[in-house]
Write a protein that holds these residues in place. Structure first.
Motif, PDB file in Angstrom:
ATOM      1  N   PRO A  12      -8.006   0.695   1.523  1.00  0.00           N
ATOM      2  CA  PRO A  12      -6.938   0.939   2.390  1.00  0.00           C
ATOM      3  C   PRO A  12      -6.919  -0.057   3.400  1.00  0.00           C
ATOM      4  N   GLU A  50      -2.033   5.516  -1.027  1.00  0.00           N
ATOM      5  CA  GLU A  50      -3.239   5.684  -1.935  1.00  0.00           C
ATOM      6  C   GLU A  50      -3.787   4.601  -2.518  1.00  0.00           C
ATOM      7  N   GLN A  51      -3.004   3.547  -2.963  1.00  0.00           N
ATOM      8  CA  GLN A  51      -3.263   2.290  -3.433  1.00  0.00           C
ATOM      9  C   GLN A  51      -2.427   1.427  -3.374  1.00  0.00           C
ATOM     10  N   THR A  90      -7.928   0.317  -4.213  1.00  0.00           N
ATOM     11  CA  THR A  90      -7.763   1.557  -3.505  1.00  0.00           C
ATOM     12  C   THR A  90      -8.261   1.327  -2.191  1.00  0.00           C
ATOM     13  N   TRP A  96       0.787  -1.348  -0.014  1.00  0.00           N
ATOM     14  CA  TRP A  96      -0.066  -0.050   0.037  1.00  0.00           C
ATOM     15  C   TRP A  96       0.956   1.192   0.141  1.00  0.00           C
TER      16      TRP A  96
END
Ligand code: SF4
Lengths: 844, 189
Positions: A608, A593-594, A606, A590
């Motif tokens: 989290p 953001e992605q 995306t 991660w």
């Protein structure tokens, strides 16, 4: 692996060159053993003892990868109070019905909850009204309506006596190095060396891989072999990470593909289950049983409706349940072994063999050939005149005078097949990679591809049923069966078929992948997990960017399902916060953001790590940002399987159906749920029989291919391995008077075969329960046709199956071995009968 | 064999002993004839990218075609899986496709027959289609123990692990539409 997957083995050698330690566990010393650091000869059929002892070693020594285990597995889940282990019930789990010889899995559920089997590929349970004596025990299995999601109760300290972690600890406590020595024949120093190496090579910085093949699957406890390895690998944190995994090496070019897009009775494409018969079943009730509502299977309606749209096009509408009724229904085990017994009973009129040679390749060769001889008509499509095409004139039964061509009524069509060079198409290799092979030239003479055959057969059958008003003919009349044709023989375009498999959106554009599938009938896809292989209208499977021009993951060579991911569940290669477990083992992570990394992340791009599912969420929304196992209803890998297996939530060691020894662990000698077929031609040996005192195992050679249809007919390969042989140790040779290069006869209750004797120290006698157990090694390639001929090892085997997979036990059985050639003619049957009588086995 | 066309100074052993190639593995062993040798693969009209048809490692192959015949099959060095290598089976696959023993004609064995007979492919396809329609009907079950099944137990099929995905897809699709369920392959074995 060096013998049967030689070119794949180069990567083991690469790893060895970089410092990896290689262990080879096999009854025989092979080319793999020759270059491994250590060869551990093992008694065939005892692997759960060895793997179970490794699990025990990890648990009792506190070697588990705690952060991984706690977050990514169901170790903390609490199991219901009704569950009883094999430790409590002397080899049985709770829920066993001795009369029906099957389990009711209700008591294996989590406390105050339930879990739906993750994948769709499950047999349904027999409800009482489903039961039929024809299908044998343990054949079917009812899934209850789905109650899904995370276990209602967890104990993150892993101390609750009924949490999975503690259950495992108790269950495996008796799987000790001493037991390994007693049952597997592997001494305590050797075991310690293996266990220490695995533990030292697992964790944040390092990973260990297990590689297996049919030596694990072809047992009456086959699925549980793999399960034991899965438990071990999960405890050590070796799943979803580079250099880890449990890797199945598959023996045929597209055997993985033929499972994904299954020519298997219980599956639809993409592991959706075939529907079972129920009184009022519609798409909704089917989907309820088919898979869980949470995790990616939660999109099951989109997968299923898109498949029905691919098959029945405009005829499939929301009003008619998308033609769900057009699918035929199952009522039990309709696997190949069951079909053969039905053939013998005269129940199957027509049979197609397409690139398969059961007369040599399936267990119980005599029964296989009896089945062929009892079939009214048979179509064989192959490159060569294999035994299954010529059984009516050259079978061992004809040689023995038991039958004759004049007595065999089967009408046989032999249709020559096109070779891989003569057709376009994809194979899916053992790593889920689809690779396109281009047609190089037209096939010779009457040879045609199987695509041509099935397409043109379909056209002709449709022609014959075109005017019918029978509602049962509607599924074939309304089937989408219109492919562009090309070439001198009107070959259907394989690329058009691949595009249909990939699927289309409502405007007829190729789909970008399975996440674009809709459940309202606006998309179609012939196999949801393959969706994306033709994205953008480009054949992704034909990509051949040279290896040296790409990263080590080589994402632009072919296309791997799903979504071109090369390692499944690779979110587990990062810690719960999304950071790589270590720099050395970084794979996907991660970035704030992605998800990104070396591979396509097997996680929503995306989502989290901090994501927590809201109450009542379904499908992927129910999967937390820390749950890597996105196909599972709770996002966790299952150390303990509350639902989905028919023979227990945990692996337990059971002896093979035919074993030279008793099971010292439990009073229960063999898997209580195994599928037995005691009948004429399929008699079993009692355990510990002195008439059939030796263990035997079957295997392949580098120079031949399975049942020989693609190898024994080639002079090159025939010259390299010209003759059927058996491998025996010098000690066994001395005990039975066998001489190297001479002949031996191997006898079971089914038949006797002959083989040249190879006396070799590659076979080591083992000390089991204080006595010597000898093992005989038998390659199974030969038959009565081809450039080189010989007796078939599979003729010796009985049909006895793993109840989960319906796969036969062909890696462990018992026999006698004696010097000299086998008798000819009627004397062969007389010898086999004499043995049976001696062993007290019922007369045929 | 002694080549009378060249003098003694061309004898490989002399060149090995007197020249720089003392091991006789380089130019000492070469002749005009060897210099004129060309790999068969160089004469191909076309080279087609393929995949080994034996095991599931999936080694890359290059198929060399000349005059509509396969003249060689070699490993594909570009493949990140196999890096140009083939095992004995993959290396023998040219013989798999060009072997004179390979069957290229339809054969028919009538019930109780003692030998094969020849049969036209088109006729064979029609006969098989007739038998499919008939076996499907005679093995048809609308219900089984009172529950709707709408299937036929009259037809079974085995095979697929050596076939292409596209082929398996059409097999499963056609048989399911015809109501046949006993559709199996090597993956069960
Ligand atoms: S060349 Fe050998 S290792 Fe490679 S795919 Fe073919 S059979 Fe398998």
């Amino acid at each position: 692996m060096a013998e049967c997957h030689p070119v794949g083995f180069q990567w083991v050698m690469e790893a060895k060159a970089r410092g990896a330690k290689v262990f080879h566990v096999d009854p025989r010393f092979t080319r793999t053993s020759a270059v491994a650091h250590r060869h551990l000869p093992i008694r065939a059929g005892s692997d759960i003892v060895l793997l179970g002892a490794l699990v025990n070693h990890v648990l009792s020594g506190g070697h588990d990868f705690r952060e991984y285990v706690l977050n990514y597995t169901n170790a903390a889940s609490i199991v219901g109070e009704d569950f009883r282990d094999t430790e409590d019930l002397d080899g049985l789990f709770s829920g066993y019905d001795a009369e029906k010889r099957e389990y009711d899995p209700t008591s294996w559920a989590y406390q105050n909850g339930d879990a739906q089997a993750a994948a769709g590929a499950r047999d349904e349970a027999k409800t009482d009204d489903d039961r039929s004596h024809e299908h044998g025990p343990g054949a079917t299995f009812e899934a209850t309506p789905s109650q899904t999601g995370h276990a209602p109760r967890r104990d993150e300290t892993l101390e609750h006596p009924r949490c999975v972690y503690q259950i495992l600890k108790r269950h495996f406590a008796r799987y000790t190095p001493e037991l390994v020595e007693e049952m597997c024949g592997i001494g305590p120093e050797r075991f310690a060396e293996l266990a220490d190496a695995i533990v030292a090579n697992s964790g944040r910085d390092r990973t260990t891989a297990f590689v297996y093949s049919v030596g694990w699957t072809q047992h009456t406890v086959g699925a549980q072999y793999i399960r034991t390895a899965a438990i071990l690998q999960l405890l050590l944190g070796n799943i979803g990470r580079p250099g880890g995994g449990i890797l199945a090496l598959r023996g045929h070019a597209s055997i993985q593909g033929s499972t994904d897009i299954p020519t298997l009775f219980n599956l639809l494409p993409g592991y959706l289950p075939m529907p079972y018969a129920h009184e009022h079943e519609d798409l909704d009730t089917y989907l309820e049983r088919a898979a869980g509502d949470t995790g990616f299977w939660g999109n099951k309606r989109a997968y299923m409706v898109s498949l029905l749209k691919a098959w029945w096009g405009d005829a499939a509408t929301a009003d008619n349940d998308f033609c769900f009724d057009y699918l035929p229904r199952l009522t039990g085990d309709h696997g190949t072994y069951h079909t053969v017994l039905d053939q013998i009973a005269g129940k199957v009129k027509g049979y197609f063999l397409m690139g398969e040679n059961p007369a040599v390749g399936s267990a119980g060769g005599r029964l296989q050939r009896q089945g062929l001889a009892a079939t009214e008509w048979l179509v064989v499509r192959d490159l060569n005149l294999i035994e299954s095409a010529e059984f009516w004139r050259n079978s061992p039964e004809i040689a023995a005078g038991e039958t004759s061509p004049e007595q065999i009524a089967t009408e046989v069509f032999f249709l020559p097949a096109a070779a891989h060079t003569e057709k376009d198409g994809t194979f899916t290799n053992t790593q889920r990679l689809l690779q396109w092979h281009h047609k190089a030239l037209d096939p010779p003479g009457d040879a045609r591809s199987d695509l041509w055959f099935i397409y043109h057969l379909g056209l002709r059958v449709r022609e014959r049923l075109a005017g019918s008003t029978d509602r049962n003919d509607r599924p074939i009349q309304e089937l989408t069966w219109d492919y562009p044709v090309e070439g001198p023989h009107d070959d259907p375009s394989a690329e058009a078929v691949l595009a249909e498999i990939n699927g289309y959106d409502g405007d007829g554009r190729p789909l970008s992948g399975f996440t674009a599938l809709k459940d309202d009938g606006s998309t179609s896809s012939g196999c949801w997990i393959y969706s994306g292989c033709y994205t953008g209208g480009v054949n992704q499977t034909a990509r051949r960017r040279p290896g040296p021009e790409q990263s080590w993951v080589a994402p632009e060579w072919g296309w791997a399902w799903p979504a071109n991911r090369r390692i499944l569940y690779n979110r587990a290669s990062a810690d719960p916060e999304g950071r790589p477990w270590s720099e050395r083992k970084a794979y996907v992570w991660w970035d704030g953001e992605q998800w990104t990394g070396h591979d396509v992340p097997d996680f929503e791009k995306t989502k989290p790590p901090s994501y927590e599912p809201p109450e009542g969420a379904t499908a992927q929304d129910a999967i937390a940002g820390t749950d890597p196992f996105i196909m599972q209803t709770d996002g966790k890998a299952w150390l303990f399987v509350p639902k989905g297996l028919v023979d227990g939530p945990l692996p337990a060691h059971y002896e093979p159906q035919e074993s030279p020894v008793a099971n010292p662990l439990y009073a229960q000698q063999d898997n209580p749920a195994r599928q037995l077929y005691p009948r004429r031609g399929n008699r079993y040996h009692p355990a510990g029989s002195t008439v059939y005192p030796y263990a035997f195992t079957t295997y392949r050679l580098t120079e031949h291919h399975t049942a020989g249809g693609m190898s024994r007919f080639l002079p090159y390969l025939s010259e390299l391995q010209p003759e059927m042989f058996c491998e025996v140790s010098p000690a066994l040779a001395a005990e039975r008077g066998l001489t190297n290069g001479g002949w031996a006869t191997i006898v079971t209750a089914r038949t006797a075969i002959e083989a040249r004797v190879l006396v070799t120290e590659r076979m080591s006698p083992l000390r089991i329960q204080g006595r010597t157990v000898h093992q005989v090694g038998l390659p199974y390639h030969w038959g009565t046709s081809g450039v080189v001929r010989g007796d078939s090892a599979n003729d010796l085997l009985p049909i006895v199956l793993d109840a989960n997979t319906h796969i036969q036990e062909s890696k462990a059985a018992t026999c006698d071995i004696r010097p000299g050639r086998r008798p000819q003619g009627a004397a062969l049957g007389a010898l086999v009968r004499r043995y049976r009588r001696q062993a007290g086995i019922p007369e045929d | 064999m002694f080549n009378k066309r060249v003098g003694i100074e061309y004898w490989p052993v002399l060149r090995q002993l007197t020249g720089s190639d003392r091991l006789g593995r380089g130019k000492a062993a070469r002749s005009k004839d060897t210099d004129a040798l060309r790999a068969r693969t160089g004469q191909a009209d076309r080279v087609v990218e393929s995949v080994c048809p034996y095991c599931a490692v999936g080694c890359g192959q290059k198929v060399y075609v000349k005059d509509e015949k396969v003249i060689q099959i070699e490993g594909d060095p570009n493949s990140p899986i196999s890096r140009g290598r083939l095992c004995p089976k993959g290396s023998a696959s040219k013989q798999l496709v060009t072997s004179p023993g390979r069957q290229t004609k339809v054969l028919y064995r009538r019930p109780h027959g003692t030998d094969w007979e020849s049969l036209d492919l088109d006729e064979a396809m029609d006969m098989i289609a007739d038998r499919v329609v008939d076996a499907r009907r005679s093995g048809w079950e609308d219900t089984y123990e009172g529950k709707p099944v709408r299937r036929t137990m009259g037809i079974a099929s085995l095979g697929g692990a050596t076939l292409d995905n596209e082929e398996n897809y059409l097999i499963k699709k056609l048989w399911s539409a015809l109501g046949a369920i006993q559709i199996e392959n090597q993956a069960r074995i």
